[in-house]
Design a protein around this motif. Structure first.
Motif, short mmCIF file in Angstrom:
data_model
loop_
_atom_site.label_atom_id
_atom_site.label_comp_id
_atom_site.label_asym_id
_atom_site.label_seq_id
_atom_site.Cartn_x
_atom_site.Cartn_y
_atom_site.Cartn_z
N ALA A 48 0.86 -1.18 0.00
CA ALA A 48 0.00 0.00 0.00
C ALA A 48 0.89 1.23 0.00
CB ALA A 48 -0.89 0.00 1.23
N GLY A 49 0.68 2.07 -1.01
CA GLY A 49 1.44 3.32 -1.07
C GLY A 49 0.67 4.42 -0.37
N ARG A 50 1.41 5.43 0.13
CA ARG A 50 0.76 6.47 0.92
C ARG A 50 -0.29 7.22 0.13
NH1 ARG A 50 3.30 9.50 4.88
NH2 ARG A 50 4.39 7.60 5.48
N THR A 51 -0.08 7.36 -1.18
CA THR A 51 -1.05 8.13 -1.95
C THR A 51 -2.23 7.32 -2.43
OG1 THR A 51 0.18 7.68 -3.94
CG2 THR A 51 0.68 9.74 -2.78
N GLY A 52 -2.28 6.04 -2.12
CA GLY A 52 -3.49 5.29 -2.44
C GLY A 52 -3.32 4.15 -3.42
N HIS A 53 -2.08 3.79 -3.72
CA HIS A 53 -1.87 2.66 -4.62
C HIS A 53 -1.81 1.39 -3.78
CE1 HIS A 53 1.07 0.29 -7.36
NE2 HIS A 53 -0.19 0.01 -7.67
N VAL A 54 -2.75 0.47 -4.01
CA VAL A 54 -2.84 -0.76 -3.22
C VAL A 54 -2.80 -1.92 -4.19
CG1 VAL A 54 -4.45 -2.14 -1.88
CG2 VAL A 54 -4.11 0.24 -1.29
N ALA A 55 -2.00 -2.93 -3.87
CA ALA A 55 -1.94 -4.11 -4.75
C ALA A 55 -1.68 -5.35 -3.91
CB ALA A 55 -0.84 -3.94 -5.80
N THR A 56 -2.26 -6.47 -4.33
CA THR A 56 -1.95 -7.77 -3.71
C THR A 56 -1.57 -8.72 -4.83
OG1 THR A 56 -4.26 -8.41 -3.83
CG2 THR A 56 -3.50 -7.55 -1.74
N PHE A 57 -0.53 -9.49 -4.61
CA PHE A 57 -0.09 -10.41 -5.65
C PHE A 57 0.66 -11.58 -5.04
CE2 PHE A 57 4.25 -8.79 -5.41
CZ PHE A 57 4.05 -7.50 -4.96
N HIS A 71 -3.30 -10.35 -7.93
CA HIS A 71 -4.70 -10.59 -7.54
C HIS A 71 -5.55 -9.37 -7.76
CE1 HIS A 71 -3.37 -14.32 -5.97
NE2 HIS A 71 -2.78 -13.83 -4.91
N SER A 72 -5.07 -8.25 -7.22
CA SER A 72 -5.86 -7.03 -7.38
C SER A 72 -4.95 -5.83 -7.30
CB SER A 72 -6.93 -6.93 -6.29
OG SER A 72 -6.32 -6.76 -5.03
N GLU A 73 -5.35 -4.76 -7.95
CA GLU A 73 -4.61 -3.50 -7.89
C GLU A 73 -5.62 -2.37 -7.87
OE1 GLU A 73 -1.75 -3.08 -10.95
OE2 GLU A 73 -0.88 -1.26 -10.11
N LEU A 74 -5.49 -1.49 -6.90
CA LEU A 74 -6.47 -0.42 -6.75
C LEU A 74 -5.77 0.92 -6.65
CD1 LEU A 74 -8.54 -1.98 -3.82
CD2 LEU A 74 -9.18 -2.03 -6.20
N GLN A 75 -6.39 1.94 -7.22
CA GLN A 75 -5.93 3.31 -7.02
C GLN A 75 -6.99 3.99 -6.18
OE1 GLN A 75 -3.11 4.46 -7.76
NE2 GLN A 75 -2.33 3.15 -9.41
N LEU A 76 -6.75 4.11 -4.88
CA LEU A 76 -7.80 4.56 -3.99
C LEU A 76 -7.90 6.07 -3.89
CD1 LEU A 76 -7.29 1.90 -1.23
CD2 LEU A 76 -9.23 2.10 -2.75
N GLN A 77 -6.85 6.78 -4.30
CA GLN A 77 -6.86 8.24 -4.33
C GLN A 77 -7.16 8.86 -2.98
OE1 GLN A 77 -9.51 8.97 -7.56
NE2 GLN A 77 -7.88 8.62 -9.05
N GLU A 78 -6.79 8.22 -1.95
CA GLU A 78 -6.78 8.85 -0.64
C GLU A 78 -5.69 8.17 0.16
OE1 GLU A 78 -10.46 8.48 1.36
OE2 GLU A 78 -10.28 6.34 1.64
N THR A 79 -5.34 8.80 1.29
CA THR A 79 -4.20 8.32 2.07
C THR A 79 -4.45 6.90 2.57
OG1 THR A 79 -4.05 10.58 2.85
CG2 THR A 79 -2.67 8.96 3.96
#
Lengths: 600, 410
Positions: free
Chosen positions: A152-161, A169-177
């Motif tokens: 998980a990146g501080r700016t909202g990049h989340v990924a599981t693999f 498995h999944s990659e998300l750009q959550l656009q929040e902290t």
């Protein structure tokens, strides 16, 4: 009938005396099995093939035959099982890694990652990789079997693999902290501590739940055997959520402000929090206050980690005062080790399964191994360094060891780096606990079995071995003396009613003392009764007469209030009497100005 | 490596206890056919499925437990109550009734509703039992008589010289077949040897008796004072174990073929299955439709319990309430055994023990047991207070076992 009795007596006579069998001297076993002898010289025979220990014969003093046989059987079984367990060590296939240096001047920490990659096989060399990502400083987490990685990146990049096969498995750009990420029971669910709330996602990144009660979370921890998700945040509340039933179990007010550091002890499911005032507190869901509160540093605590090898005995903390301390969790007397680190920013700590401590500070990561990290030292010297690796990207925000691999993953501002640390990971896994090579069916079975084996949260304590231990002896007997006879232990149920109330603490004893004038210890009954009778005549005190009329065991609110009033009056009297004894002066409360008084 | 090992094991033990209770469905079936209360049940020795029942209207039915059919129906076997049933060799059934007759029936392939033989007696019979090997049988009326199957008069009377009572039940020992035990209405329990004619007697009050199949000197007596007692016949002064749980008279008892368990049926409308050696907390079965249980037997494979009661039904129950009746795979059996050993290891834990022990009782039985407990407590406390307020050492508390046997005669 006589023949029946005779036959029965021949088999097992109805004797009254119990014979205590004396231990026979063991015969020499070598004479019997010559094949075994001849083979044993050239092979390593398992220890159980030799004579199995019979167990200590300490129960011959017990008269009850059934109990004696059962106890003997249990101890024999236990000692045999212990002997056979040592055989099972033969089955452990893999060995731990290590670095060996030749020559006196060589040091293990001079060996760089390139050399390790060259020396290790191709399979192990896959552990050395870099992920160049933008998205803020990264935090990472492995599943318990070490197969899947969540970042998980501080700016909202989340990924599981799956890092071994490279499957995303999944990659998300959550656009929040996003401040932290953790897997739940396995790779099928993960939780992200986002700006305002905790969110739970599916394996494919589908948002399942928004936990609105977890406000401004900073760190998350999942207790796998209790199915509890613990979160701490800027509000300073530690909240436990049961992820199998969905219930918010409990929230604790830490009263120590915002908290950004959390670690769990894998052996007793206790949560360690590091606070801004330098305290480290240990929490269980069962106590509203911390079980242990420890002043660790002279400044905010920046990182906490608990050693999973050795049964959770050691804890490492790092503070903003620039020191790293290793504590012994069994006695909190003082730090086992204590040394300064030169870091511009914050320090991150993590222990590996085999007891290697990784300290990420400033420009790189240092790794220290046992036994030197556990030996107590009174100087502030740095422990002998095992491995080091420089990382140019600051800040270093997370260090995680991969569970059954010799891999250390460091999260930093420009992504993640994995380095190889030989000997850090546990080589043999128990596939009943955590299996990196499980297939779909095994994962599903394990999930169901883990749900069935879910431990209730009220069994979480500092000492996990209390389950199944004997309860302390209950106060069932009271020692009473009757008229000068030697003291006799009477069980609770046989006591008279008044004694029973007294033992259980429910007896009302205010009336007994209310008539005593003065502090005479020998309040004789006859004198007291006489006084009572005298008081009853003439000007009887109506309050006391009212109380006397009430039975002792009837709880009447008016009677209770009157008793309280009497109590106060008695205290006043007592104080006045004390003052009279000391010579008229009332005892003053201690004040800060007492130090200026002149000594008399 | 394996954190929380004991906590997880305890959780599994608790789940095992709960699962046991969850799957506890002991009632299998009810066999109807009798019009009046059932007095006696008997199981055919070589067969797993054949059970005979005799009722108060004089009818005898032979049931097949697996197909739930009636193999033989003898509706007018006796004029009054059928008081005793036992099987003889070669597919034959002996029955005795209060109409002073003993009748021998053929129940094999050539079954008919006419008896093979009738043995007339002088008084109403209460019980009958067949010798293990010889063609002899014993009956109980106002005396114990030994009959030969070929002769129409008893070959010997085994009486105690001073007895003037009715013998209610008689049983041959299962291994030493010349030994016989009987119980009588004058609170007696008597042992005989048919070869030597010797008799030994203890005075004790009981309703039913059963010899242990695996330990030949042990005998079980179901008593009128709500308890069951096991005696070793070599040492008849005290019982070897007292079994206390019924709240009314115990009417019948029978051992399991393994000798490790036995079943008792009581006047309190419950059937209890006990473990040998554990004198409390048996397994309890009850139904609203089952009235006073007058007879109970174990099936030959020790898996089922068959009871006959006042409402005229023969009921089949599982001996272990949470047993699975179908085919069990090896893996399933391993899991069942693991759960059993978990429950056994953690039975001292408060929660696990409570789940394993608690049984639902009908309200009347529950109230009766509460009342009984209060009364016994009051007696005990009174006794203690009496002892406390008399001179020390004048009376000593008497062991429960010593209170049972009142007197001995030889």
């Amino acid at each position: 009938m006589d023949s029946l009795i005779a036959k029965a007596d021949a088999l097992q006579p109805l004797g009254k005396k119990r014979k205590i069998s004396h231990p026979k001297k063991s015969r020499d076993a070598s004479a019997t099995d010559r094949t075994l002898q001849s083979v044993a010289k050239h092979t390593s025979v398992p220890k159980s093939f030799n004579k199995l220990p019979d167990g200590p014969n300490t129960y011959s003093h017990i008269a009850n035959k059934k109990l004696r046989t059962e106890l003997n059987r249990h101890t024999t079984q236990a000692s045999r099982a212990k002997a056979l367990l040592e055989d099972a060590e033969m089955l452990l296939a893999d060995e731990a890694g290590k670095i060996e240096v030749e020559g006196e001047m060589e040091r293990t920490w001079r060996v760089g990652q390139d050399e390790i990659v060259q020396g290790a096989g191709q399979e192990a060399a896959r552990g050395r990789r870099e992920w160049k990502l933008d998205g803020g400083p990264y935090r990472s987490r492995y599943t318990r079997n070490g197969r899947h990685l969540a970042i998980a990146g501080r700016t909202g990049h989340v990924a599981t693999f799956d890092w071994l096969t490279g499957t995303l498995h999944s990659e998300l750009q959550l656009q929040e902290t996003c401040r932290d990420i953790t897997f739940l029971h396995d790779q099928s669910h993960y939780a992200v501590a986002q700006k305002k709330y905790v969110f739970i996602y599916d394996r494919d990144g589908v948002e399942l739940h928004c936990l609105k009660s977890h406000i401004e979370p900073t760190r998350l921890e999942f207790l796998p055997y209790h199915w509890l998700l613990a979160s701490i945040g800027n509000s300073g509340y530690l909240k436990y959520q049961d992820t199998s039933t969905g219930q918010l179990l409990i929230e604790h007010r830490t009263k120590l402000g915002t908290c950004t550091t959390m670690a769990q002890n894998a052996h007793n499911a206790v949560i360690h929090l590091g606070h801004q005032n330098g305290c480290v507190t240990l929490w269980t869901p069962n106590l509203p206050h911390p079980a242990v509160q420890l002043l660790a540093h002279m400044g905010p605590v920046v990182s906490v980690s608990v050693d999973p090898s050795q049964g959770g005995r050691y804890m490492a903390t790092a503070g903003r005062d620039g020191t790293v301390k290793v504590w012994d969790c069994r006695n909190w007397k003082g730090a086992v080790r204590d040394w300064p680190v030169r870091s511009g920013g914050d320090v991150e700590l993590e222990w590996s399964a085999r007891g290697a401590l990784a300290v990420a500070s400033g420009g790189g990561v240092n790794v220290y191994t046992r036994p030197s990290i556990h030996t107590p030292m009174h100087t502030k010297a740095q422990p002998p360094l095992y491995l080091t690796h420089p990382i140019p990207h600051r800040p270093l925000t997370s260090v995680r060891f991969a569970p059954f691999q010799d891999i250390l993953t460091i999260g930093h501002a420009a992504g993640l780096s994995s380095v190889i640390v030989p000997g850090a990971g546990e080589p043999n896994f128990d596939s009943a606990e955590a299996d990196p090579f499980e297939n779909k069916k095994a994962r599903r079975e394990k999930e169901v079995k883990a749900l069935l084996d879910k431990i209730q949260p009220d069994m979480i304590t500092l000492d996990p071995e209390f389950v199944g231990s004997l309860a302390p002896p209950s106060k069932l007997t009271t020692v009473t003396t009757i008229d000068g006879k030697p003291p006799v232990e009477i069980p609770f149920a046989r006591l008279p009613r008044l004694e029973r109330l007294k033992v259980s603490g429910k007896a009302d004893e205010t009336e007994e003392h209310s008539d005593e004038e003065g502090l005479d210890d020998n309040g004789k009954k006859a004198a007291r009764e006489e006084r009572e009778r005298r008081k009853q005549r003439g000007k009887g005190k109506s309050l006391k007469r009212y109380l006397r009329k009430q039975r002792k065991n009837v709880i009447d609110p008016t009677a209770v209030a009157i008793r309280k009033k009497l109590e106060k009056q008695r205290e006043e009297k007592l104080r006045a009497r004390m003052a009279a004894k000391t010579g008229g002066e009332e005892p003053r409360k201690p004040s800060a100005l007492d130090r200026f008084k002149r000594a008399p | 490596m394996h954190p929380f090992a004991r906590a997880r094991e305890r959780t599994r033990a608790l789940n095992a206890a709960k699962m046991d209770r969850l799957f506890a469905k002991p009632f299998v079936d009810s066999l109807e056919g009798h019009v009046d209360a059932i007095e006696v049940l008997a199981r055919q020795p070589g067969s797993l499925t054949t059970v005979a029942s005799g009722s108060w209207d004089g009818g005898i039915l032979l049931h097949n437990l697996s197909t739930r059919n009636k193999l033989v129906k003898l509706p007018q076997a006796h004029k009054g109550k059928v008081s005793g049933l036992c099987f003889a060799e070669g597919d034959r059934l002996l029955s005795c009734g209060v109409d002073r007759n003993i009748k021998l029936w053929s129940i094999g392939s050539n079954a008919s509703d006419q008896p093979l033989n009738v043995f007339p007696g002088k008084s109403a019979f209460n019980s009958i039992d067949h010798h293990r090997t010889d063609s002899l049988f014993a009956t109980a009326s106002n005396l114990v008589q030994i009959w030969d199957e070929t002769k129409s008069a008893p070959i010997s009377n085994l009486t105690f010289p001073t007895s003037t009572e009715t013998i209610t039940s008689v049983r041959f020992n299962l291994s030493e077949s010349s030994v016989l035990a009987s119980i009588g209405s004058d609170r007696t329990f008597t042992l005989y040897d048919i070869r030597t004619g010797r008799a030994e007697r203890r005075v004790f009050r009981s309703n039913s008796l059963a010899w242990s199949p695996t330990f030949p000197t042990t005998i079980l007596l179901a008593s009128e004072d709500h308890n069951l007692y096991t005696f070793d016949i070599r040492h008849l002064a005290t019982p070897s174990q007292i079994y206390k749980a019924h709240v009314a008279a115990v009417m019948s008892c029978d051992w399991s073929p393994t000798g490790l368990e036995f079943v008792s049926g009581g006047w309190d409308r419950t059937v209890r299955i006990w473990k040998e050696g554990q004198g409390h907390s048996p397994e309890v079965y009850h139904t609203k439709r089952m009235q006073r249980v007058s007879s109970s037997i174990f099936s030959a494979d020790a898996r089922f319990v068959i009871t006959g009661s006042d409402d005229g039904n023969v009921r089949i129950w599982k001996a272990k309430a949470s047993d699975k009746l179908g085919v069990i795979t090896a893996r399933e059996r391993a899991a069942i055994e693991y759960r059993e050993s978990l429950k056994d290891r953690w039975r001292m834990d408060t929660q696990v023990g409570k789940v394993a022990r608690t049984r639902h009782m009908p309200k009347s039985v529950h109230q009766a047991s509460k009342l009984k407990r209060t009364m016994l407590d009051a007696q005990r406390v009174k006794e203690e207070r009496r002892r406390k307020h008399t001179r020390a050492g004048e009376t000593k508390p008497k062991a429960e076992r010593k209170k049972v046997v009142i007197a001995e005669q030889t």
